[in-house]
Design a protein around this motif. Structure first.
Motif, mmCIF file in Angstrom:
data_model
loop_
_atom_site.group_PDB
_atom_site.id
_atom_site.type_symbol
_atom_site.label_atom_id
_atom_site.label_comp_id
_atom_site.label_asym_id
_atom_site.label_seq_id
_atom_site.Cartn_x
_atom_site.Cartn_y
_atom_site.Cartn_z
ATOM 1 N N THR A 153 5.709 30.727 11.850
ATOM 2 C CA THR A 153 5.919 29.289 12.304
ATOM 3 C C THR A 153 6.265 28.851 10.856
ATOM 4 O O THR A 153 7.145 28.072 10.705
ATOM 5 N N GLY A 154 5.481 29.370 10.155
ATOM 6 C CA GLY A 154 4.981 28.605 9.031
ATOM 7 C C GLY A 154 6.070 28.847 7.693
ATOM 8 O O GLY A 154 6.553 28.536 7.285
ATOM 9 N N LEU A 155 6.390 29.917 7.989
ATOM 10 C CA LEU A 155 7.728 30.894 7.540
ATOM 11 C C LEU A 155 8.809 30.025 7.870
ATOM 12 O O LEU A 155 9.849 29.825 6.984
ATOM 13 N N ASN A 156 9.079 30.006 8.914
ATOM 14 C CA ASN A 156 10.086 29.317 9.796
ATOM 15 C C ASN A 156 10.489 27.994 8.830
ATOM 16 O O ASN A 156 11.350 27.316 8.649
ATOM 17 N N ASP A 157 9.266 27.052 8.775
ATOM 18 C CA ASP A 157 9.575 25.810 8.781
ATOM 19 C C ASP A 157 9.716 25.441 6.984
ATOM 20 O O ASP A 157 10.314 25.056 6.586
ATOM 21 N N ILE A 158 8.641 26.245 5.764
ATOM 22 C CA ILE A 158 9.215 26.258 4.954
ATOM 23 C C ILE A 158 10.940 26.465 4.159
ATOM 24 O O ILE A 158 11.090 26.664 3.095
ATOM 25 N N SER A 159 11.353 27.386 4.960
ATOM 26 C CA SER A 159 12.524 28.296 5.364
ATOM 27 C C SER A 159 12.962 27.237 5.109
ATOM 28 O O SER A 159 14.669 27.347 4.566
ATOM 29 N N ARG A 160 13.858 26.162 6.410
ATOM 30 C CA ARG A 160 13.945 25.464 5.634
ATOM 31 C C ARG A 160 13.578 23.777 4.605
ATOM 32 O O ARG A 160 13.784 22.512 5.434
ATOM 33 N N TRP A 161 12.474 24.324 4.025
ATOM 34 C CA TRP A 161 11.922 23.007 3.414
ATOM 35 C C TRP A 161 13.181 22.765 2.320
ATOM 36 O O TRP A 161 13.307 21.270 1.668
ATOM 37 N N HIS A 162 14.562 23.316 1.240
ATOM 38 C CA HIS A 162 15.333 23.203 0.971
ATOM 39 C C HIS A 162 16.310 23.075 2.401
ATOM 40 O O HIS A 162 16.236 23.467 3.344
ATOM 41 N N ILE A 163 17.353 22.029 1.787
ATOM 42 C CA ILE A 163 18.625 21.585 2.678
ATOM 43 C C ILE A 163 19.332 22.581 2.173
ATOM 44 O O ILE A 163 19.832 23.331 0.963
ATOM 45 N N SER A 164 19.397 22.865 3.822
ATOM 46 C CA SER A 164 20.878 24.227 3.793
ATOM 47 C C SER A 164 22.816 23.887 3.407
ATOM 48 O O SER A 164 22.820 22.367 2.812
ATOM 49 N N PRO A 165 23.414 24.667 2.661
ATOM 50 C CA PRO A 165 24.444 24.622 2.680
ATOM 51 C C PRO A 165 25.160 23.697 3.114
ATOM 52 O O PRO A 165 26.028 22.558 3.333
ATOM 53 N N GLN A 166 25.246 23.843 4.924
ATOM 54 C CA GLN A 166 25.889 22.882 6.065
ATOM 55 C C GLN A 166 25.246 21.344 5.410
ATOM 56 O O GLN A 166 26.291 20.869 5.768
ATOM 57 N N GLN A 167 24.878 21.280 5.563
ATOM 58 C CA GLN A 167 23.534 20.066 5.459
ATOM 59 C C GLN A 167 24.057 19.164 3.583
ATOM 60 O O GLN A 167 23.680 18.200 3.700
#
Length: 413
Positions: free
Chosen positions: A45-59
């Motif tokens: 869960t923590g890995l999933n959250d931190i992987s979205r810390w930096h905005i994605s190319p789509q964002q």
């Protein structure tokens, strides 16, 4: 190689199931497994959250997909379609530009200035006058749909009405709602209305596309000087995003691994059996996601993209050959990781050195007398015969304490 892997797994499972070389009872083992599962879920869960810390190319480039679809579209109404989409309100309390930029407040990174300008043009289109034109278009399209449904219903009965007329059946006895002559007349009237409505719709669409706000937006969309840098930046961001995710995930896992390793080594030195066991399980739990993310990075990260480019250039796109490289690379990487574990964590020699110095059994780590040949607690033999001087020397140590000859310290597991 295979013998080393076998010894690694034997040591791995022995450390996972024993406290001071004594097996865990079933209740304790169940508690350990429940704790492992709970922690592993939270780690992912923590890995999933931190992987979205930096905005994605789509964002970071929220307008790219819509813009790219517009430029690739070959339909005649593509100008109207993109303006039609721009008139839909994303949020009644925020403009599109504000909704694009909001992501910067929650995550690392910045939204493209070009996309913010794109959203600004869309916001300028979204005014009451243009919304009214769109409502008129949609109303007329609904009317066209209603007339077409009526025509379809009439045509479904038309062949039957002709049969009724041929058979001489009276209109009052017919199961159809209209007669043949009246059906033909109503079809013609409906078709005329449909044609008129479609012409009105076409005129309204032209009117909507010809508004000053729409013209400015379309000019912005059709300028290569705006789109080409955006496309290049989007591709670059997509290339690096897996590596950025891996870096943040490693940043999350490495402190946990180092803390667990420190506690495990400390507990091993002090012979704290239960603490050593729990810290060992934590170390394994933290390493499992890291290994998975390493393999995922190799499959989708910068290295994979680099290999794809090489094979596209040198071998004409024979990308299946990359699978051969990974089939060879992954086992080598796994072997290197096992070697690291053997030297750092599952190091029998280092463990034996500490136990001999503290007059403890080299197997179960319990206190014994200095000259005990067998451990009175587990029955393990404490010595081996030196192949050079044939005297007894300490088991698992690198050199004979009589003649100094190098010893085979391979654990007999």
């Amino acid at each position: 190689m295979f013998s080393k892997i076998r010894r690694f797994w034997n040591q791995f499972f022995r450390k996972s199931r024993k406290v001071n070389n004594e097996p865990l009872n079933k209740a304790s083992l169940f508690v350990i497994i429940v704790i492992d599962i709970f922690i592993l879920i939270n780690v992912f869960t923590g890995l999933n959250d931190i992987s979205r810390w930096h905005i994605s190319p789509q964002q970071a480039y929220p307008c790219y997909s819509e813009w790219d679809n517009y430029r690739k579209s070959t339909t005649a109404d593509k100008d109207y379609e993109i303006i039609h989409n721009s008139l839909f309100i994303v949020d009644a309390f925020r403009t599109r530009q504000e909704s694009y930029k909001e992501v910067e407040d929650r995550q690392l990174g910045e939204v493209s200035e070009t996309c913010l300008q794109y959203a600004q043009y869309q916001d300028q289109i979204n005014i009451p006058q243009n919304s009214q034109i769109l409502q008129n278009i949609e109303q007329k399209e609904r009317e066209v749909s209603q007339f077409e449904q009526k025509n379809q219903s009439i045509r479904s009965q038309y062949d039957s009405t002709l049969l009724d007329k041929i058979a001489g059946q009276s209109p009052g006895q017919s199961i159809n709602t209209v007669g043949a002559e009246k059906a033909k007349q109503e079809l013609d009237q409906n078709n005329q209305k449909i044609s008129t409505l479609k012409q009105e719709i076409a005129n309204l669409k032209k009117k909507l596309v010809a508004t000053p706000e729409s013209i400015n937006f379309l000019d912005f969309l059709q300028a290569d000087s705006n789109f080409n840098p955006l496309a290049a930046n989007y591709q670059k961001a997509s290339f690096w995003y897996p590596s950025i995710q891996f870096a943040f995930q490693s940043l999350f896992l490495l402190p946990l691994i180092l803390i667990a390793l420190f506690v495990h080594n400390f507990a091993q030195r002090r012979e704290y059996g239960l603490v050593s066991l729990i810290s060992w399980h934590l170390l394994v739990i933290f390493c499992i996601p890291l290994l998975l993310k390493v393999f995922e990075f190799l499959q989708f990260g910068v290295l994979f993209s680099f290999l794809v480019d090489i094979f596209n250039t040198l071998l004409g796109g024979l990308l299946f050959l990359i699978s051969y490289i990974y089939i060879l690379l992954i086992p080598v990487l796994g072997f290197a990781i096992i070697q690291l574990f053997q030297k750092v964590i599952l190091n029998t020699k280092a463990q034996a050195v500490r136990r001999v110095q503290n007059s403890r059994c080299t197997n179960c780590a319990k206190k014994i007398r200095p000259h005990d040949t067998y451990c009175p607690h587990c029955g393990s033999y404490q010595y081996i015969e030196c192949p050079s001087c044939h005297t007894l020397t300490y088991k698992y140590l690198s050199y004979c304490h009589h003649c100094g000859t190098a010893q085979d310290v391979t654990p007999d597991i």
